[in-house]
Design a protein around this motif. Structure first.
Motif, mmCIF file in Angstrom:
data_model
loop_
_atom_site.group_PDB
_atom_site.id
_atom_site.type_symbol
_atom_site.label_atom_id
_atom_site.label_comp_id
_atom_site.label_asym_id
_atom_site.label_seq_id
_atom_site.Cartn_x
_atom_site.Cartn_y
_atom_site.Cartn_z
ATOM 1 N N LEU A 120 0.842 -0.670 0.735
ATOM 2 C CA LEU A 120 -0.332 -0.269 -0.239
ATOM 3 C C LEU A 120 0.713 1.385 0.377
ATOM 4 C CD1 LEU A 120 -2.649 -1.283 2.633
ATOM 5 C CD2 LEU A 120 -2.623 -0.863 0.141
ATOM 6 N N ASN A 121 0.143 2.450 -0.911
ATOM 7 C CA ASN A 121 0.698 3.817 -0.144
ATOM 8 C C ASN A 121 0.129 4.430 1.083
ATOM 9 O OD1 ASN A 121 1.973 4.017 -2.975
ATOM 10 N ND2 ASN A 121 -0.459 4.908 -4.327
ATOM 11 N N ALA A 122 1.152 5.293 1.730
ATOM 12 C CA ALA A 122 0.738 5.581 2.454
ATOM 13 C C ALA A 122 -0.701 5.987 3.248
ATOM 14 C CB ALA A 122 1.520 6.602 3.348
ATOM 15 N N ASN A 123 -1.510 6.397 2.465
ATOM 16 C CA ASN A 123 -2.995 6.913 2.614
ATOM 17 C C ASN A 123 -4.072 5.389 1.921
ATOM 18 O OD1 ASN A 123 -2.842 6.134 -0.378
ATOM 19 N ND2 ASN A 123 -3.108 8.089 -0.960
ATOM 20 N N HIS A 124 -3.406 4.417 2.182
ATOM 21 C CA HIS A 124 -4.209 3.297 2.322
ATOM 22 C C HIS A 124 -4.593 2.640 1.067
ATOM 23 C CE1 HIS A 124 -4.657 2.872 6.871
ATOM 24 N NE2 HIS A 124 -3.232 3.292 6.544
ATOM 25 N N THR A 125 -4.053 3.494 -0.160
ATOM 26 C CA THR A 125 -4.160 2.768 -1.544
ATOM 27 C C THR A 125 -2.820 1.406 -2.047
ATOM 28 O OG1 THR A 125 -3.433 5.274 -2.617
ATOM 29 C CG2 THR A 125 -5.789 5.093 -2.168
ATOM 30 N N LYS A 126 -4.001 0.890 -2.852
ATOM 31 C CA LYS A 126 -2.515 0.126 -3.682
ATOM 32 C C LYS A 126 -1.375 0.998 -4.272
ATOM 33 C CE LYS A 126 -3.102 -3.901 -6.643
ATOM 34 N NZ LYS A 126 -3.140 -4.754 -7.937
#
Length: 587
Positions: free
Chosen positions: A420-426
């Motif tokens: 994940l990215n830091a914003n919780h997106t893949k």
């Protein structure tokens, strides 16, 4: 910083470029001694020896070591106090590359860089090209300009470009509100608040000085806070613009007893452990919104900050850092960058005693080890791995070593879900390249994608570089092919088609570096694209044997989509899984 296995003439400095701007330098500039901490930290991450009892204020306590702990190391100093925003001058960078090549280094770790620019104007690209010609593997930081797309730097195909991600260790410090709701943050603060006591909690925006803007006060900028409003309170500051540790210093100077550092929207869920000068906790964006809401809806908001502790086994991990620079490659869009990701968040490594752990003038504390975040920290992780690979496989080319690292990387975290990215997106290959490094698998990749010096020169020819521009890289005049190479068929370990018009066929060649075996292809198609490979099976009888194959991409109904889509190509003999990212954008 350089890793070497052979004796060398010794570390050194390059100052002529810097001196040409600032004038004559005193003798202190002639020493490679580290007065900043960045060099000590990155060098020890790559090649530091075993040191028991390493910690930052007794947090993260354990035995420290670098990736290649038995390597000889040499430091080449090229960066100095900033002048008009510049601190690492091209002439000094190139002089250090020349010295390293002359000294016979094996691995070159480069935790520096600037805005992406044409290769013939890029001192790191030029210097690293000449190093690679001598068999030296060059590893570079991707940059800390994320999370925006197209920010990645050090994008030459002969460099290994490294992004930054988390590790499964954290230093939790909780913000406990008066309503008994708590929020987990991180910190390396050493000063505790008195136990069993709640303190008034205030938004820094409400503590602004008379001549300051609300925006500057919320960011806890110097001179923006009113001590009469702040004294005795826990202040909530917003991340951005000025240094995170400076916000804590400004809060402390104004009389705050503690600080909550809340992420802005861009920083998302990325929280970092910093050695703040007062009790503090760095929380994510969602927690920050909740705390600001509590302050605004409560007549007498109060809170407490717990002392940080060390926790291992964090899940999910790795997660991409919000700061890590991202693709696509703006200089050579046919080459995916970054190439790989490695730990670069809250990394503990050696530090100079010439500076305090915050690198701020106000910090009089001194530490032997420090926790720092950045792609400067992830780069030497890969450098240390490369040092081991050079020892195991001394005849492998720099391109083969890069291929081994990339094709064995992982794209799933420790919960077996996509990174994940830091914003919780893949996350995508524009964040992590081929994935998160797996050193043990890179020892035995099975197959590699190799490249030669002439391949790189032909790559520059295909970019349309003039003879004069190419002469910057080639020691002798180089005659470009009468027909430029197809950049899509450049034998890179990843496949990128930035201008896809619905159909393309490209080629690759793999070399067997493992045991004899038969490899079968497996494809994960990018959305709206069908990928086929010919042949679908490759049989290798001996080490060093090479096999070519073609990859055909055919467009399906993409619904008018013009964004990048991602897939992967995997060659497997059941023991080895040689994976390459596929990146496609409809034109």
């Amino acid at each position: 910083m350089i890793l070497v296995k052979r004796p060398i003439t010794g570390p050194g400095t390059s100052t002529k470029g810097y001196a040409s701007i600032v004038g004559q330098l005193n003798s202190s500039f002639d020493s490679p001694r580290d007065e900043d901490g960045h060099g000590s930290h990155t060098l020890s991450t790559a090649g530091g020896n075993f040191v028991a009892g390493a910690s930052v204020f007794f947090l993260g306590n354990g035995t420290a070591k670098g990736g290649s702990p038995k390597a000889r190391v040499a430091a080449y100093k090229v960066c100095y106090p900033p002048v008009d925003g510049d601190e690492c001058f091209d002439a000094d960078i190139l002089a250090a590359f020349d010295a390293a090549i002359s000294d016979g280094v094996d691995v070159l770790s480069v935790s520096l860089g600037g805005n992406p620019t044409a290769f013939f104007n890029d001192s790191v690209a030029i210097g690293s090209f000449h190093a690679v010609k001598h068999g030296i593997v060059v590893i570079c930081s991707a940059g800390n300009s994320g999370p925006a797309d197209g920010t990645v730097s050090n994008v030459a195909p002969w460099e290994i470009t490294v992004g930054a991600s988390t590790m499964d260790r954290e230093f939790p410090s909780y913000v406990v509100l008066g309503n008994n709701i708590s929020f987990k943050g991180e910190s390396l603060s050493t000063k505790p608040l008195p136990e069993n006591k709640l303190f008034p909690l205030m938004s820094a925006a409400d503590a602004r000085a008379a001549n300051a803007s609300v925006e500057n006060a919320l960011l806890c900028m110097a001179g923006s806070l009113d001590p009469e409003k702040v004294k005795g309170k826990i202040l909530v500051c917003l991340r951005g613009i000025n240094a995170r540790v400076d916000k804590g210093q400004q809060a402390a100077l104004a009389g705050a007893v503690g600080m909550v550092l809340a992420n802005n929207n861009d920083s998302g869920n990325e929280i970092l452990a910093d050695p703040h000068v007062l009790p503090a906790s760095h929380i994510n964006y969602t927690s920050g919104v909740a705390i600001f809401k509590y302050i605004n809806s409560t007549e007498y908001p109060v809170a407490y900050i717990t002392l940080p502790v060390t926790k291992i086994g964090t899940k999910p991990d790795p997660v991409m850092a919000a700061f890590t620079s991202k693709g696509p490659n703006t200089i050579a869009p046919d080459i995916l960058k970054p190439d790989i990701t490695a730990p670069g968040v809250s990394v503990i490594a050696a530090f100079t005693e010439a500076q305090g752990p915050t690198n701020q003038d106000f910090d009089r504390r001194r530490v032997l080890f420090n926790s720092i975040s950045g792609t400067s920290m992830s780069c030497p992780h890969v450098s240390g791995v490369v040092g081991l690979l050079k020892t195991l496989h001394p005849t492998w080319s720099p391109a083969s070593i890069k291929s081994a690292i990339m094709t064995t990387a992982m794209t799933r975290d420790n919960t077996m879900e996509p990174i994940l990215n830091a914003n919780h997106t893949k996350a995508s290959p524009f964040s992590y390249g081929a994935g998160h490094i797996r050193p043990n698998q890179a020892m035995d990749p099975g197959l590699v994608y190799d490249l030669t010096n002439n391949d790189y020169l032909n790559f520059l020819c295909a970019l349309g570089y003039s003879d004069k521009q190419i002469s910057t890289f080639s020691d002798t005049p180089y005659e470009c092919p009468s027909k430029p190479i197809n950049l899509a068929s450049f034998n890179y370990p990843s496949i990128t088609v930035p201008t896809f018009n619905g159909s393309i066929t490209l080629s690759r060649t793999v070399k067997n570096v493992g045991s004899p075996g038969t490899y079968k292809v497996r494809i994960r198609n990018p959305t709206g694209v069908s990928v086929s490979v010919e042949p679908e099976k490759l049989e290798f009888m001996k080490i060093g044997e090479e096999k070519a194959f073609t990859v055909t991409l055919e467009g399906k109904d993409n619904g008018g989509m013009k964004d990048y889509v991602f897939g992967e190509l995997i060659w497997s003999d059941r023991k080895h899984h040689v994976r390459s990212p596929i990146v496609v954008k409809w034109f």
